[in-house]
Every structure is written in structure tokens, then in C-alpha cells.
Design a protein around this motif. Sequence first.
Motif, PDB file in Angstrom:
ATOM      1  N   PHE A 174      -2.549 -11.049  -5.336  1.00  0.00           N
ATOM      2  CA  PHE A 174      -2.897 -11.820  -4.133  1.00  0.00           C
ATOM      3  C   PHE A 174      -1.877 -12.935  -3.920  1.00  0.00           C
ATOM      4  O   PHE A 174      -1.632 -13.750  -4.805  1.00  0.00           O
ATOM      5  N   ARG A 185     -19.545   1.019   0.592  1.00  0.00           N
ATOM      6  CA  ARG A 185     -18.266   0.342   0.851  1.00  0.00           C
ATOM      7  C   ARG A 185     -17.104   0.987   0.105  1.00  0.00           C
ATOM      8  O   ARG A 185     -15.964   0.510   0.207  1.00  0.00           O
ATOM      9  N   ARG A 221      -5.116  -6.391  -7.807  1.00  0.00           N
ATOM     10  CA  ARG A 221      -4.176  -6.728  -6.739  1.00  0.00           C
ATOM     11  C   ARG A 221      -3.390  -7.972  -7.118  1.00  0.00           C
ATOM     12  O   ARG A 221      -3.805  -8.765  -7.955  1.00  0.00           O
ATOM     13  N   ALA A 265     -11.556  -8.691   5.153  1.00  0.00           N
ATOM     14  CA  ALA A 265     -10.797  -8.623   3.901  1.00  0.00           C
ATOM     15  C   ALA A 265     -11.640  -9.221   2.769  1.00  0.00           C
ATOM     16  O   ALA A 265     -12.556 -10.003   2.998  1.00  0.00           O
ATOM     17  N   VAL A 304      -6.375   2.563  -3.853  1.00  0.00           N
ATOM     18  CA  VAL A 304      -5.204   2.214  -4.668  1.00  0.00           C
ATOM     19  C   VAL A 304      -5.711   1.315  -5.797  1.00  0.00           C
ATOM     20  O   VAL A 304      -6.259   0.243  -5.553  1.00  0.00           O
ATOM     21  N   LEU A 313     -20.111  -5.919  -2.848  1.00  0.00           N
ATOM     22  CA  LEU A 313     -18.781  -5.421  -2.479  1.00  0.00           C
ATOM     23  C   LEU A 313     -18.708  -3.919  -2.728  1.00  0.00           C
ATOM     24  O   LEU A 313     -19.697  -3.303  -3.144  1.00  0.00           O
ATOM     25  N   GLY A 314     -17.510  -3.349  -2.505  1.00  0.00           N
ATOM     26  CA  GLY A 314     -17.275  -1.953  -2.863  1.00  0.00           C
ATOM     27  C   GLY A 314     -16.817  -1.884  -4.313  1.00  0.00           C
ATOM     28  O   GLY A 314     -17.467  -2.427  -5.215  1.00  0.00           O
ATOM     29  N   ASP A 315     -15.668  -1.271  -4.531  1.00  0.00           N
ATOM     30  CA  ASP A 315     -15.153  -1.038  -5.883  1.00  0.00           C
ATOM     31  C   ASP A 315     -14.659  -2.350  -6.502  1.00  0.00           C
ATOM     32  O   ASP A 315     -13.829  -3.042  -5.917  1.00  0.00           O
ATOM     33  N   PRO A 336       5.119  -7.148   1.875  1.00  0.00           N
ATOM     34  CA  PRO A 336       4.171  -8.098   1.282  1.00  0.00           C
ATOM     35  C   PRO A 336       3.090  -7.385   0.473  1.00  0.00           C
ATOM     36  O   PRO A 336       2.620  -6.307   0.857  1.00  0.00           O
ATOM     37  N   PHE A 337       2.707  -8.013  -0.652  1.00  0.00           N
ATOM     38  CA  PHE A 337       1.522  -7.579  -1.391  1.00  0.00           C
ATOM     39  C   PHE A 337       0.320  -8.282  -0.747  1.00  0.00           C
ATOM     40  O   PHE A 337       0.478  -8.935   0.279  1.00  0.00           O
ATOM     41  N   GLU A 386       0.824  -1.220   0.000  1.00  0.00           N
ATOM     42  CA  GLU A 386       0.000   0.000   0.000  1.00  0.00           C
ATOM     43  C   GLU A 386       0.858   1.271   0.000  1.00  0.00           C
ATOM     44  O   GLU A 386       0.385   2.332  -0.385  1.00  0.00           O
TER      45      GLU A 386
HETATM   46  C1  LIG Z   1      -1.594  -4.974   1.294  1.00  0.00           C
HETATM   47  C2  LIG Z   1      -2.780  -4.621   2.119  1.00  0.00           C
HETATM   48  O1  LIG Z   1      -3.730  -5.699   2.080  1.00  0.00           O
HETATM   49  C3  LIG Z   1      -4.903  -5.508   2.846  1.00  0.00           C
HETATM   50  O2  LIG Z   1      -5.604  -4.380   2.419  1.00  0.00           O
HETATM   51  P1  LIG Z   1      -6.737  -4.371   1.309  1.00  0.00           P
HETATM   52  O3  LIG Z   1      -6.114  -4.035   0.010  1.00  0.00           O
HETATM   53  O4  LIG Z   1      -7.832  -3.504   1.804  1.00  0.00           O
HETATM   54  O5  LIG Z   1      -7.189  -5.888   1.297  1.00  0.00           O
HETATM   55  P2  LIG Z   1      -8.397  -6.664   0.753  1.00  0.00           P
HETATM   56  O6  LIG Z   1      -7.878  -7.970   0.367  1.00  0.00           O
HETATM   57  O7  LIG Z   1      -9.528  -6.657   1.731  1.00  0.00           O
HETATM   58  O8  LIG Z   1      -8.900  -5.773  -0.491  1.00  0.00           O
HETATM   59  C4  LIG Z   1      -8.438  -5.928  -1.791  1.00  0.00           C
HETATM   60  C5  LIG Z   1      -9.173  -4.975  -2.677  1.00  0.00           C
HETATM   61  O9  LIG Z   1     -10.578  -5.270  -2.660  1.00  0.00           O
HETATM   62  C6  LIG Z   1     -11.312  -4.052  -2.636  1.00  0.00           C
HETATM   63  N1  LIG Z   1     -12.688  -4.257  -2.187  1.00  0.00           N
HETATM   64  C7  LIG Z   1     -13.786  -4.046  -2.948  1.00  0.00           C
HETATM   65  N2  LIG Z   1     -14.892  -4.289  -2.251  1.00  0.00           N
HETATM   66  C8  LIG Z   1     -14.485  -4.703  -1.018  1.00  0.00           C
HETATM   67  C9  LIG Z   1     -15.220  -5.090   0.130  1.00  0.00           C
HETATM   68  O10 LIG Z   1     -16.442  -5.105   0.156  1.00  0.00           O
HETATM   69  N3  LIG Z   1     -14.467  -5.456   1.231  1.00  0.00           N
HETATM   70  C10 LIG Z   1     -13.097  -5.418   1.226  1.00  0.00           C
HETATM   71  N4  LIG Z   1     -12.413  -5.779   2.347  1.00  0.00           N
HETATM   72  N5  LIG Z   1     -12.389  -5.046   0.128  1.00  0.00           N
HETATM   73  C11 LIG Z   1     -13.085  -4.681  -0.973  1.00  0.00           C
HETATM   74  C12 LIG Z   1     -10.476  -3.196  -1.735  1.00  0.00           C
HETATM   75  O11 LIG Z   1     -10.863  -1.845  -1.843  1.00  0.00           O
HETATM   76  C13 LIG Z   1      -9.088  -3.493  -2.284  1.00  0.00           C
HETATM   77  O12 LIG Z   1      -8.866  -2.729  -3.437  1.00  0.00           O
HETATM   78  C14 LIG Z   1      -4.669  -5.221   4.279  1.00  0.00           C
HETATM   79  O13 LIG Z   1      -4.339  -6.376   4.954  1.00  0.00           O
HETATM   80  C15 LIG Z   1      -3.603  -4.155   4.475  1.00  0.00           C
HETATM   81  O14 LIG Z   1      -3.111  -4.211   5.791  1.00  0.00           O
HETATM   82  C16 LIG Z   1      -2.480  -4.222   3.499  1.00  0.00           C
HETATM   83  O15 LIG Z   1      -1.369  -3.777   3.796  1.00  0.00           O
END
Ligand SMILES: C[C@H]1O[C@H](OP(=O)(O)OP(=O)(O)OC[C@H]2O[C@@H](n3cnc4c(=O)[nH]c(N)nc43)[C@H](O)[C@@H]2O)[C@@H](O)[C@@H](O)C1=O
Length: 333
Positions: free
Chosen positions: A217, A276, A215, A190, A284, A208-210, A178-179, A129
Amino acid sequence: MTATPLAAVTGAEGFIGSHLTEALVASGHRVRAMAQYNSFSSYGWLETLSPDVLDQVEIVLGDVRDPGSVRGLVEGADCVYHLAALIAIPYSYQAPHSYVDTNVTGTLNVLEAVRAQGTPRLVHTSTSETYGTARTVPITEDHPIHTQSPYAASKAGGDRLADSYHASFDTPVVTLRPFNTYGPRQSMRAVIPTVIGQVAAGERTITLGDLRPTRDFTFVKDTAQAFLAVGRAPAERVVGRTFNAGTGGEISVGDLVALIGKVMDTALDVREDERRLRPANSEVMRLVADATRLREATGWAPAHDLVQGLAHTVDFFRDPANLARYKTGIYNI
Ligand SMILES: C[C@H]1O[C@H](OP(=O)(O)OP(=O)(O)OC[C@H]2O[C@@H](n3cnc4c(=O)[nH]c(N)nc43)[C@H](O)[C@@H]2O)[C@@H](O)[C@@H](O)C1=O
């Protein structure tokens, strides 16, 4: 006979920390694991590790915001792995001071303890991030830092402190970046556990949101191996350096939902819920790792592709005993 090496881990009770603890024991370490006391559960995911693993683990309760407990954790350790952090990006918009307290001051406390003890190695945890939306892909460690959330800023602050301790005091710090790590024990907040949880509850329209962000993963056991790799590599290869840990793969959130549907053998529709969405310009939009530096320095390579990792993750979240643990309060935000 050489003594068994002692690894000290902050955030050991959390998602990545618990997998790292298992990996350290499997590779012949004793672990002193710091778990944060909370009113739900004292030891988080550490409570769920097998007795064979726990035989080699000394659990201490503490908090990285408290310099005294960090000093106790670090004493006599051969390597310190610093993973404790507030990690939920959305919550960082609401409680930025908490993120600075834990992620910046907490890191400073670890650096001070390591400096005072003369610990031979500190592995500090950064995050993808800190790069913000990729300007060029894949992202190498030379990509500019652009902090788009208070969370990212707090992590970048910790990174800069780590760099400064290496420059000023020759503190033997390695920074691992980490990614997006996913897998068993990840918070239900998450995106991957959120989708699996909705499907497991019988939903066929996922909210979900966007859906546009992409990413890289990375399966949690591969991330844990990346920590081990930088913890044990010869100092001249890793100390004072930052390493991306990611697969180099890229998938959008929308396509991820379809892939989870495939792994779970369920056709899914997906809907965006604007509540969301992250604040304007804060999301990002694109993150993809170039982990060449890590591979060249340590030989690390991910052992799981996304389908394999998702299958393990689905198995975990399908087990009612594991789901019940979330309800009884073992979670990490
Ligand atoms: C590397 C990073 O990784 C984690 O952060 P994160 O990126 O928020 O992780 P995620 O796997 O929840 O989201 C991936 C993507 O998915 C999008 N997204 C869409 N709609 C929803 C939704 O409804 N829920 C969530 N959780 N995400 C959503 C969200 O906006 C993002 O673009 C943290 O552990 C952090 O500590 C860290 O460092």
C-alpha cells in the motif's frame, strides 16, 4: 523568461488525478485537466481543490473514448499524464467491454493525439495488477505479466500499445506502474476506505472478502510525486521504460484491518463474507514492489510509511464534509 509549463491530465477529477493536479501546480505547472462529464457532478474532486490551485487549472470536459476531446486536451501541452481509466476490478468481470473501451481504446486515443501533436512527453499509467500473483518478490519490472482479471488485461493492453508507439513512432512514452495507492479521496469501494467507513459508522466487526492477499500500500501523495518524477526526469533516463512505484512493504488484508484499528484506537474483529470473494483463481494473492529502477532514474522515494498514510486517510474520512461528498455523487469507481 521561460513560459510556465503546461501539463495535460486525463482522469484529473479522480482519486490519483486530483492529487497529481495539486502536485503539478505546487511544482510550478499550469494544468489542463480533463474531467469526464457525468450526471452527478461535472468536475469530481477538482471541485474540492483550493482556489489557489484552481487558478492554475483549466478544466475541460471530455472523455478518453472520444478522440476529438483528447486532441483538444493535448494541444500545446509540454507533458501529458494519462490517468483516466475504469479501475474497479470486481466490476470488470461484469462489464469487460467497458474496460476495453476506456482502458485500451482510450489509451490508443491518447497515444494518437500525442503522436499527432509531437508532445514532448507522455506518462502512461499502468498497474501492479498486470503482474498477477507474484512469482518472485519483490517484483521488478522484468517480472512476467499475468493478467488475472479483465481489468488487468485491459491495462496490460494499454501498456502494450504504449510500448508499440515508442517502438514504432518513437513516441516519448514513460509507463508508471503504481502499486495499491490509498489515501484521501479514494473510492469507498476500495478496501482501506471500506474499513475506515465501517469503523467510523460504529462497527466493531469488519466484514470483507478474502483476508489473505498481501499488498504494497502506497500513499497517494507519494504516488503523485512518482508521476512528477518521471514527467520531469531527463528523457534518456526514463523514455521508453516502465517504472514500478511502491514502497516495498507488504501486509495482508487481515493484518491491515488490525493496523487500521490501531490507528483508529479501536479493537476490531474481522469476518469473511464469501459474496465479496473474487472469482476462483482470479484474486491476485501477493504484490510487493521493487522500485529500485524508479529511485535510480529519478531519486523518488516514498515519504510516508503505512501508519502515517493511514492517519492522514482516517482524518479525511472522519471529516463529515468529505463523507458528504461521497453521498452527493463525487466518487470514482
Ligand atoms: C493496484 C490496484 O489497486 C486497486 O485494486 P484492489 O487491489 O482491488 O484494491 P483494494 O485496495 O480495494 O484491495 C486490496 C485487496 O483487498 C482485498 N479485499 C478483501 N476484501 C475486500 C473488500 O471487502 N473490499 C475491497 N475493495 N477489497 C477487499 C482485495 O481483494 C485486494 O486483494 C484498484 O485501484 C485497481 O485499479 C488497481 O490497479
